[in-house]
Design a protein around this motif. Structure first.
Motif, PDB file in Angstrom:
ATOM      1  N   UNK A  76       0.793  -1.220   0.000  1.00 54.12           N
ATOM      2  CA  UNK A  76       0.000   0.000   0.000  1.00 54.12           C
ATOM      3  C   UNK A  76       0.825   1.268   0.000  1.00 54.12           C
ATOM      4  N   UNK A  77       2.138   1.145  -0.102  1.00 61.03           N
ATOM      5  CA  UNK A  77       3.003   2.331  -0.041  1.00 61.03           C
ATOM      6  C   UNK A  77       2.950   3.146  -1.321  1.00 61.03           C
ATOM      7  N   UNK A  78       2.760   2.475  -2.466  1.00 61.75           N
ATOM      8  CA  UNK A  78       2.796   3.160  -3.756  1.00 61.75           C
ATOM      9  C   UNK A  78       1.493   2.950  -4.520  1.00 61.75           C
ATOM     10  N   UNK A  79       1.112   3.987  -5.267  1.00 63.30           N
ATOM     11  CA  UNK A  79      -0.053   3.942  -6.144  1.00 63.30           C
ATOM     12  C   UNK A  79       0.404   4.173  -7.570  1.00 63.30           C
ATOM     13  N   UNK A  80      -0.032   3.329  -8.490  1.00 61.33           N
ATOM     14  CA  UNK A  80       0.165   3.595  -9.905  1.00 61.33           C
ATOM     15  C   UNK A  80      -1.184   4.022 -10.466  1.00 61.33           C
ATOM     16  N   UNK A  81      -1.192   5.128 -11.233  1.00 57.23           N
ATOM     17  CA  UNK A  81      -2.467   5.648 -11.727  1.00 57.23           C
ATOM     18  C   UNK A  81      -2.302   6.217 -13.124  1.00 57.23           C
ATOM     19  N   UNK A  93      -0.951  10.035 -19.210  1.00 59.60           N
ATOM     20  CA  UNK A  93       0.239   9.338 -18.758  1.00 59.60           C
ATOM     21  C   UNK A  93      -0.038   8.460 -17.555  1.00 59.60           C
ATOM     22  N   UNK A  94       0.915   7.575 -17.285  1.00 61.49           N
ATOM     23  CA  UNK A  94       0.873   6.693 -16.129  1.00 61.49           C
ATOM     24  C   UNK A  94       1.923   7.152 -15.139  1.00 61.49           C
ATOM     25  N   UNK A  95       1.528   7.253 -13.873  1.00 59.37           N
ATOM     26  CA  UNK A  95       2.407   7.787 -12.849  1.00 59.37           C
ATOM     27  C   UNK A  95       2.399   6.887 -11.619  1.00 59.37           C
ATOM     28  N   UNK A  96       3.450   7.026 -10.812  1.00 60.73           N
ATOM     29  CA  UNK A  96       3.546   6.350  -9.520  1.00 60.73           C
ATOM     30  C   UNK A  96       3.741   7.413  -8.457  1.00 60.73           C
ATOM     31  N   UNK A  97       3.012   7.278  -7.343  1.00 60.69           N
ATOM     32  CA  UNK A  97       3.130   8.234  -6.248  1.00 60.69           C
ATOM     33  C   UNK A  97       3.003   7.513  -4.914  1.00 60.69           C
ATOM     34  N   UNK A  98       3.170   8.286  -3.835  1.00 54.52           N
ATOM     35  CA  UNK A  98       2.989   7.781  -2.485  1.00 54.52           C
ATOM     36  C   UNK A  98       1.707   8.370  -1.907  1.00 54.52           C
TER      37      UNK A  98
END
Length: 307
Positions: A76-81, A93-98
């Motif tokens: 659950x630390x990272x989200x890809x959206x 675009x596709x991104x990764x965040x916290x």
């Protein structure tokens, strides 16, 4: 029976348009995120601690986040959206965040269309992108850790709309297709572009043996969320315990049902192992009414800006 029938007096509907909520739960930790959409061009990211139902209200983003092309890492630390912007830049675009921040740690460009895009975490150290082969290079200024592997879905990568990524995460997370159903196109005059007759049904069983059925009836109804579902809970004898209609999201949190309706997040707990409350004893805990949220600028802390 609607939630409102159980919750009379707990909250009152107002003239404020209800935001559309969608939940994503981590596989290996009792955390999740809520994507709160509304007004139309804005979405807020909220981190959810399922152990005590506390919420950390995070960043707002101007754009369209395609929730069914998103995924959480197992911890659950990272989200890809996947996002399409609503401003003059018009990029996708596709991104990764916290969570609960949208601030991008990684960004893969996807041109100016929403065909394909998004991705999943195969595990904590592997991202699978739904991009074309020539769209797997990171945008300038972004990087991923050396341990993070990046790969594509396969020969059909970069194609499809929500279904391609969504079907993958559904199957991975325990949903089983038990009735294929049959889709039909309907004219816009009928207020729906696609409907199922017979309906399509996915089913997921919780740790107590109760079955949650996700029932597909229509897509893109006029003036409605793009996709809505009916849900039904069955016991081990396939007797109906509960029916809920026109929801945007529902899932099991271990033995509990968690779901979103009319801009609110709810939990329904079993009273004891193997027992589901009779309808007259069911109590829906209102976790939060997201109608109250409004835009507040939020600067990410340093730890949200690095892997």
């Amino acid at each position: 029976m609607s939630v409102q029938d159980h919750q009379k007096g707990e909250y009152k509907l107002t003239a404020i348009s209800a935001p559309r909520l969608y939940g994503i739960l981590a596989r290996d930790a009792r955390v999740g995120v809520i994507l709160r959409r509304g007004p139309n061009q804005w979405v807020q990211l909220v981190r959810w601690d399922l152990r005590n139902d506390t919420l950390e209200h995070g960043q707002w983003l101007k754009g369209r986040v395609y929730e069914k092309r998103c995924d959480l890492s197992p911890s659950g630390e990272y989200l890809i959206y996947f996002i399409s912007r609503m401003d003059s830049k018009g990029y996708c675009g596709t991104m990764v965040s916290k969570p609960p921040f949208f601030t991008a740690l990684a960004y893969w460009k996807h041109g100016d269309n929403t065909w394909g895009g998004g991705g999943v975490f195969d595990d904590e150290n592997c991202i699978r992108l739904n991009h074309l082969a020539d769209e797997q290079e990171l945008a300038d200024g972004f990087s991923v850790p050396s341990y993070m592997r990046i790969k594509l879905f396969g020969e059909n990568s970069g194609r499809g709309e929500d279904g391609y990524v969504y079907h993958h995460t559904q199957c991975r997370d325990g949903w089983v297709l038990i009735q294929e159903g049959k889709g039909h196109y309907a004219s816009a005059e009928k207020g729906c572009s696609w409907y199922y007759d017979p309906v399509r049904i996915f089913e997921k069983t919780n740790k107590y043996g109760f079955k949650l059925q996700q029932i597909w009836r229509w897509t893109a109804r006029k003036n409605r969320p793009f996709q809505e579902f009916d849900y039904c809970i069955l016991d081990s004898n396939n007797q109906i315990c509960l029916q809920l209609h026109n929801l945007t999201w529902a899932d099991w949190d271990q033995g509990d049902l968690v779901f979103a309706e009319n801009g609110c997040l709810y939990r329904l707990s079993c009273e004891k192992e193997g027992y589901f409350p009779a309808i007259e004893k069911q109590f829906f805990k209102l976790i939060y009414n997201f109608r109250k949220n409004s835009f507040i600028p939020l600067t990410p802390p340093p730890q949200a800006c690095k892997w």
